[in-house]
Design an enzyme around this catalytic site. Structure first.
Site, PDB file in Angstrom:
ATOM      1  N   ASN A 184      -1.747  -2.329  13.301  1.00  0.00           N
ATOM      2  CA  ASN A 184      -3.193  -2.069  13.316  1.00  0.00           C
ATOM      3  C   ASN A 184      -3.548  -0.792  14.073  1.00  0.00           C
ATOM      4  OD1 ASN A 184      -3.186  -4.433  11.969  1.00  0.00           O
ATOM      5  ND2 ASN A 184      -4.148  -5.666  13.584  1.00  0.00           N
TER       6      ASN A 184
ATOM      7  N   SER B 115       0.832  -1.223   0.000  1.00  0.00           N
ATOM      8  CA  SER B 115       0.000   0.000   0.000  1.00  0.00           C
ATOM      9  C   SER B 115       0.857   1.260   0.000  1.00  0.00           C
ATOM     10  CB  SER B 115      -0.932  -0.004   1.215  1.00  0.00           C
ATOM     11  OG  SER B 115      -0.198  -0.152   2.416  1.00  0.00           O
TER      12      SER B 115
ATOM     13  N   TYR C 205      -9.263  -6.053  13.100  1.00  0.00           N
ATOM     14  CA  TYR C 205      -8.678  -5.615  11.835  1.00  0.00           C
ATOM     15  C   TYR C 205      -8.816  -6.690  10.751  1.00  0.00           C
ATOM     16  CZ  TYR C 205      -5.385  -4.172   8.260  1.00  0.00           C
ATOM     17  OH  TYR C 205      -4.828  -3.824   7.061  1.00  0.00           O
TER      18      TYR C 205
ATOM     19  N   GLN D  87      -7.442  -1.843   4.336  1.00  0.00           N
ATOM     20  CA  GLN D  87      -6.399  -1.095   3.623  1.00  0.00           C
ATOM     21  C   GLN D  87      -7.006  -0.284   2.466  1.00  0.00           C
ATOM     22  OE1 GLN D  87      -2.305  -2.609   3.139  1.00  0.00           O
ATOM     23  NE2 GLN D  87      -2.836  -2.848   0.993  1.00  0.00           N
TER      24      GLN D  87
ATOM     25  N   SER E 236     -14.055  25.088 -28.032  1.00  0.00           N
ATOM     26  CA  SER E 236     -14.291  23.802 -28.685  1.00  0.00           C
ATOM     27  C   SER E 236     -13.237  23.610 -29.764  1.00  0.00           C
ATOM     28  CB  SER E 236     -15.689  23.810 -29.300  1.00  0.00           C
ATOM     29  OG  SER E 236     -15.738  22.948 -30.418  1.00  0.00           O
TER      30      SER E 236
ATOM     31  N   LYS F 213      -8.024   3.882   2.497  1.00  0.00           N
ATOM     32  CA  LYS F 213      -7.223   5.068   2.202  1.00  0.00           C
ATOM     33  C   LYS F 213      -7.443   5.618   0.787  1.00  0.00           C
ATOM     34  CE  LYS F 213      -4.086   2.769   4.350  1.00  0.00           C
ATOM     35  NZ  LYS F 213      -5.021   2.157   5.337  1.00  0.00           N
TER      36      LYS F 213
ATOM     37  N   ASN G 181     -17.153  27.102 -23.186  1.00  0.00           N
ATOM     38  CA  ASN G 181     -17.781  26.071 -22.354  1.00  0.00           C
ATOM     39  C   ASN G 181     -17.433  26.190 -20.867  1.00  0.00           C
ATOM     40  OD1 ASN G 181     -18.865  24.874 -24.663  1.00  0.00           O
ATOM     41  ND2 ASN G 181     -17.028  23.639 -24.988  1.00  0.00           N
TER      42      ASN G 181
ATOM     43  N   GLU H 247     -18.810  21.819 -14.982  1.00  0.00           N
ATOM     44  CA  GLU H 247     -19.223  20.473 -15.409  1.00  0.00           C
ATOM     45  C   GLU H 247     -18.375  19.407 -14.721  1.00  0.00           C
ATOM     46  OE1 GLU H 247     -19.480  20.244 -19.742  1.00  0.00           O
ATOM     47  OE2 GLU H 247     -20.205  22.298 -19.733  1.00  0.00           O
TER      48      GLU H 247
ATOM     49  N   THR I 241     -39.199  27.692  -9.425  1.00  0.00           N
ATOM     50  CA  THR I 241     -39.561  26.360  -8.923  1.00  0.00           C
ATOM     51  C   THR I 241     -39.848  25.561 -10.184  1.00  0.00           C
ATOM     52  OG1 THR I 241     -41.915  26.861  -8.758  1.00  0.00           O
ATOM     53  CG2 THR I 241     -40.607  27.248  -6.779  1.00  0.00           C
TER      54      THR I 241
ATOM     55  N   LYS J 274     -17.830  28.562 -29.489  1.00  0.00           N
ATOM     56  CA  LYS J 274     -18.129  27.991 -28.173  1.00  0.00           C
ATOM     57  C   LYS J 274     -17.279  28.546 -27.037  1.00  0.00           C
ATOM     58  CE  LYS J 274     -20.576  24.936 -27.197  1.00  0.00           C
ATOM     59  NZ  LYS J 274     -20.524  23.511 -27.513  1.00  0.00           N
TER      60      LYS J 274
HETATM   61  N1  ARG Z   1      -1.152  -1.259   5.250  1.00  0.00           N
HETATM   62  C1  ARG Z   1      -2.072  -1.732   6.254  1.00  0.00           C
HETATM   63  C2  ARG Z   1      -3.401  -0.955   6.111  1.00  0.00           C
HETATM   64  O1  ARG Z   1      -3.402   0.029   5.471  1.00  0.00           O
HETATM   65  C3  ARG Z   1      -1.508  -1.519   7.619  1.00  0.00           C
HETATM   66  C4  ARG Z   1      -2.024  -2.447   8.647  1.00  0.00           C
HETATM   67  C5  ARG Z   1      -1.568  -3.816   8.367  1.00  0.00           C
HETATM   68  N2  ARG Z   1      -1.888  -4.724   9.418  1.00  0.00           N
HETATM   69  C6  ARG Z   1      -1.841  -6.046   9.244  1.00  0.00           C
HETATM   70  N3  ARG Z   1      -2.143  -6.770  10.265  1.00  0.00           N
HETATM   71  N4  ARG Z   1      -1.597  -6.572   8.079  1.00  0.00           N
HETATM   72  O2  ARG Z   1      -4.413  -1.341   6.617  1.00  0.00           O
END
Ligand code: ARG
Length: 461
Positions: free
Chosen positions: A111, A24, A318, A323, A278, A326, A286, A291, A156, A284
């Site tokens: 966690n 991640s 957890y 993950q 355009s 995010k 725009n 939008e 309205t 045009k």
């Molecule tokens: N990268 C993980 C997340 O965003 C961090 C926590 C990982 N914990 C684990 N027990 N694998 O959630």
């Protein structure tokens, strides 16, 4: 075999594809600052509680500060092969400090670490969002002050309904945005509790001081339950919900601006710097910005659904599914910030075509209610007055005139209660000036609500 963090338990390297799939750092790397601040608080507490020596604690803190400075300056690049930002920082610390670095993760799990990082990160984002929305509100108030006498039709069903002013219309958005700020405060209030010390899920056998880490990181208090501490993502959902609503407001406003820019309305003209042309149609201009804001609203709503769906079936505590929180919440926050940032100067430079607004208000019989009210004020029951006015409007349409230009004889043929003063009663200026009920469009009332909005804004600091 290169040492993975959990090398002791495993006899093989993780498959390269799985490693990439699991990683991640590409998206949680942006939390490096918050991760390091969390770790500094944790290391301080470990030292103060005698869980590690004071000396080691200080070495770790200095090491962490060095890593922070190096990432900030660009000397240290995040390793795209690291599993996440937490692993990266810890591995880097150990690389720099040797065995001392390995003591940082005592009595902690990723966690509770990720939970604290995300709260710290979003707390900063909420404060930034707050100032941006505030700026938007200030822009609208400034515009409203210039347009308390700018008459336009109120709608309205997108049909001309009754006369209002441009200031009145703008102020409606000010109050929506004010509630958006309030909602963000509210999210922050509930989010600002510290999960650090929850461990993996079941706390720890070490004699930690959770109050201390909570205080050091500026939280209100430690979270009372360690299972909840590591598995709660309500704050992401609540924040995304508040952002969806904010985007709904921006999107409705954008839709109006798109209409107002059309030849059919021509109530406003965007500055050339905030419109696009355009590739084929030379005439045009725009309103792409509005939008895109309308379009991105769908995206933020999608993020909200992602978060809700991700959480709905998760057993405590957890799970790796989390993950996914995010990317969704970062996407929502990033896009909302982009939208607000672009919207402000676009509004501030937009030309308001007052005459077109007024001309539109002069057509469409938007003073018909006032005509009926004129009769009511002379003693006629409202339903009868409504019917007579409806008949007059039908006559006007047939003759191709307006209520202002319909001869007095036509009025009088309906009832003797009509006299010459009806023309003054139904003039656009009177219609607006007399709508001075609380919250109404009369310049006097709108000036009052502008003052109220400024007062509220000052209180919301
Ligand atoms: N990268 C993980 C997340 O965003 C961090 C926590 C990982 N914990 C684990 N027990 N694998 O959630």
């Amino acid at each position: 075999m290169a040492d993975m963090m959990w090398a002791g338990r495993f006899s093989k390297q993780v498959d390269a594809g799985v490693n990439a799939f699991n990683s991640s750092i590409a998206f949680d790397g942006r939390m490096y600052r918050h991760d390091i601040h969390g770790s500094i608080a944790h290391a301080t507490m470990l030292g103060d509680c005698g869980i590690i020596t004071k000396e080691d604690s200080l070495i770790i803190i200095e090491g962490l500060k060095g890593i922070l400075a190096d990432i900030d300056s660009g000397t240290l690049e995040l390793d795209p092969n690291a599993e996440d930002i937490h692993m990266f920082v810890e591995a880097e610390l150990t690389k720099r400090l040797g065995d001392v670095g390995k003591r940082l993760h005592t009595s902690r799990s990723r966690n509770d670490q990720v939970a604290v990082d995300l709260r710290l990160y979003l707390r900063d984002e909420i404060s930034e969002l707050h100032s941006m929305i505030r700026k938007l509100i200030e822009t609208l108030i400034k515009m409203a002050k210039e347009h308390t006498e700018t008459i336009m039709p109120g709608y309205t069903h997108l049909q001309r309904a009754q006369p209002i002013t441009f200031a009145h219309h703008l102020m409606a958005y000010v109050w929506m945005l004010m509630r958006d700020i309030d909602r963000l405060y509210d999210v922050n209030k509930r989010m600002n509790y510290c999960p650090l010390g929850s461990g993996a899920l079941a706390g720890t056998t070490y004699k930690t001081n959770r109050q201390q880490t909570s205080d050091l990181l500026g939280f209100t208090a430690p979270m009372p339950n360690s299972l909840d501490g590591v598995s709660d993502r309500d704050y992401c959902i609540e924040l995304c919900c508040a952002l969806s609503l904010l985007m709904t407001h921006l999107s409705r406003f954008s839709e109006e601006i798109i209409l107002w820019c059309s030849w059919e309305f021509k109530f406003v003209e965007l500055d050339d710097a905030f419109a696009t042309g355009s590739s084929i149609m030379p005439q045009k201009k725009n309103p792409d910005v509005t939008e895109l804001i309308r379009g991105k609203t769908g995206r933020v709503n999608g993020d909200l659904v992602t978060l809700l769906t991700m959480m709905k079936g998760l057993p405590l505590a957890y799970n790796k599914d989390m993950q996914e929180d995010k990317e969704a919440i970062f996407d929502a926050v990033d896009n909302v910030k982009l939208c607000v940032k672009t919207f402000i100067p676009m509004l501030a430079t937009m030309r308001v075509l007052k005459d077109n607004m007024r001309n539109a208000a002069a057509r469409g019989f938007i003073n018909a209610t006032d005509c009926a009210d004129y009769l009511v004020k002379k003693g006629m029951p409202f339903r009868d007055a409504y019917k007579i006015t409806g008949t007059l409007v039908a006559q006007c349409i047939e003759k191709g005139v307006t209520l202002e230009t319909l001869p007095i004889s036509d009025y009088k043929s309906m009832t003797d209660l009509f006299s010459e003063d009806v023309y003054d009663a139904i003039s656009l200026d009177t219609c607006v000036r007399e709508r001075k009920s609380e919250g109404g469009p009369s310049p006097e009332e709108v000036t009052k609500q502008i003052a109220l909005a400024e007062k509220r804004l000052a209180e919301l600091c």
